[in-house]
Design an enzyme around this catalytic site. Structure first.
Site, PDB file in Angstrom:
ATOM      1  CB  ALA A 177       0.009  -7.534  -6.908  1.00 50.22           C
ATOM      2  CB  CYS A 178      -1.827  -2.612  -5.265  1.00 49.80           C
ATOM      3  SG  CYS A 178      -2.902  -2.906  -3.662  1.00 49.80           S
ATOM      4  N   GLY A 179      -1.814  -2.134  -8.317  1.00 50.04           N
ATOM      5  CA  GLY A 179      -0.987  -1.616  -9.304  1.00 50.04           C
ATOM      6  C   GLY A 179      -0.210  -0.578  -8.926  1.00 50.04           C
ATOM      7  CB  VAL A 180       3.353  -0.153  -8.197  1.00 48.79           C
ATOM      8  CG1 VAL A 180       2.898  -0.478  -6.997  1.00 48.79           C
ATOM      9  CG2 VAL A 180       3.891  -1.169  -9.231  1.00 48.79           C
ATOM     10  CG  HIS A 237       0.499   1.459  -3.897  1.00 47.27           C
ATOM     11  ND1 HIS A 237      -0.734   1.668  -2.799  1.00 47.27           N
ATOM     12  CD2 HIS A 237       0.554   0.060  -4.111  1.00 47.27           C
ATOM     13  CE1 HIS A 237      -1.072   0.324  -2.385  1.00 47.27           C
ATOM     14  NE2 HIS A 237      -0.457  -0.562  -2.954  1.00 47.27           N
TER      15      HIS A 237
END
Length: 226
Positions: free
Chosen positions: A18-21, A226
């Protein structure tokens, strides 16, 4: 080989990257440019969670959500002779001339009539300044024009009552009307509460790409990246 096993409600079939947030907020609700700066530092530390293309300087996307920076926007819109009222909304617009079948001035004409249908008055626009020298050719070839559009609500707006929700609802409906009615039109945000800066960027490019983000008069009590 995936050696993960099912445990309780966890199912390894849904395991994925998953992308980092990241999120930062001032607990006392105090707005500052420091909050924006620290949010961007969080994003830059998440660079390893973002993807890049064949070019090192073309990213798969990065962005920041912050509270509508009212005083900053008043200052910048005033430079283009647009005086913002006490309560207003701003839409962050990506206008893709390659996909659109009209010029921005023609789009504005349609925008005025459609906004009236949802109890909004279109006040004017400003070009969002960017530095495209830092992005790769792939991103540059697909880059739209960036505008901020200002609106006023027709209703008796009071931030402490349900009319605040009516204002936001009108913004949402207008956003969807415009995106569904015209080619090459996309709004990262259209709201009287928040503003979004995003693009086909790497995590470390966002700060330098959008010149607005370097302005010390841009303040917020929150920053979501994001």
């Amino acid at each position: 080989m995936n050696n993960l096993v099912q445990q309780g409600l966890y199912d390894p079939r849904y395991e994925h990257d998953a992308c980092g947030v990241g999120f930062i907020a001032n607990m006392k609700g105090l707005k500052s440019h420091s909050t924006i700066d620290r949010s961007l530092k969080i994003l830059e530390n998440l660079e390893h969670r973002g993807a890049k293309g064949a070019e090192e300087n073309t990213g798969d996307g990065a962005g920041i959500l912050l509270q509508l920076p009212e005083e900053f926007l008043r200052k910048e819109f005033n430079k283009v002779n647009v005086i913002l009222p006490d309560s207003f909304a701003v839409g962050q617009l990506f206008f893709n001339r390659l996909e659109s079948d009209m010029e921005f001035a023609d789009f504005e004409a349609h925008l005025k009539s459609l906004s009236e249908e949802v109890a909004l008055s279109y006040l004017g626009s400003r070009n969002v300044p960017v530095d495209d020298s830092i992005i790769g050719n792939s991103a540059k070839s697909a880059m739209p024009d960036f505008y901020q559009l200002a609106f006023e609500y027709h209703g008796n707006f009071n931030v402490d009552t349900e009319t605040a929700d009516d204002f936001e609802r009108s913004c949402f409906v207008l956003r969807k009307l415009l995106e569904n009615s015209f080619k090459g039109v996309y709004f990262p945000s259209l709201s009287h509460k928040v503003l979004v800066y995003k693009g086909m960027l790497t995590a470390i490019q966002l700060r330098d790409f959008y010149l607005d983000l370097k302005d010390s008069t841009m303040v917020s009590a929150i920053g979501l990246v994001h």
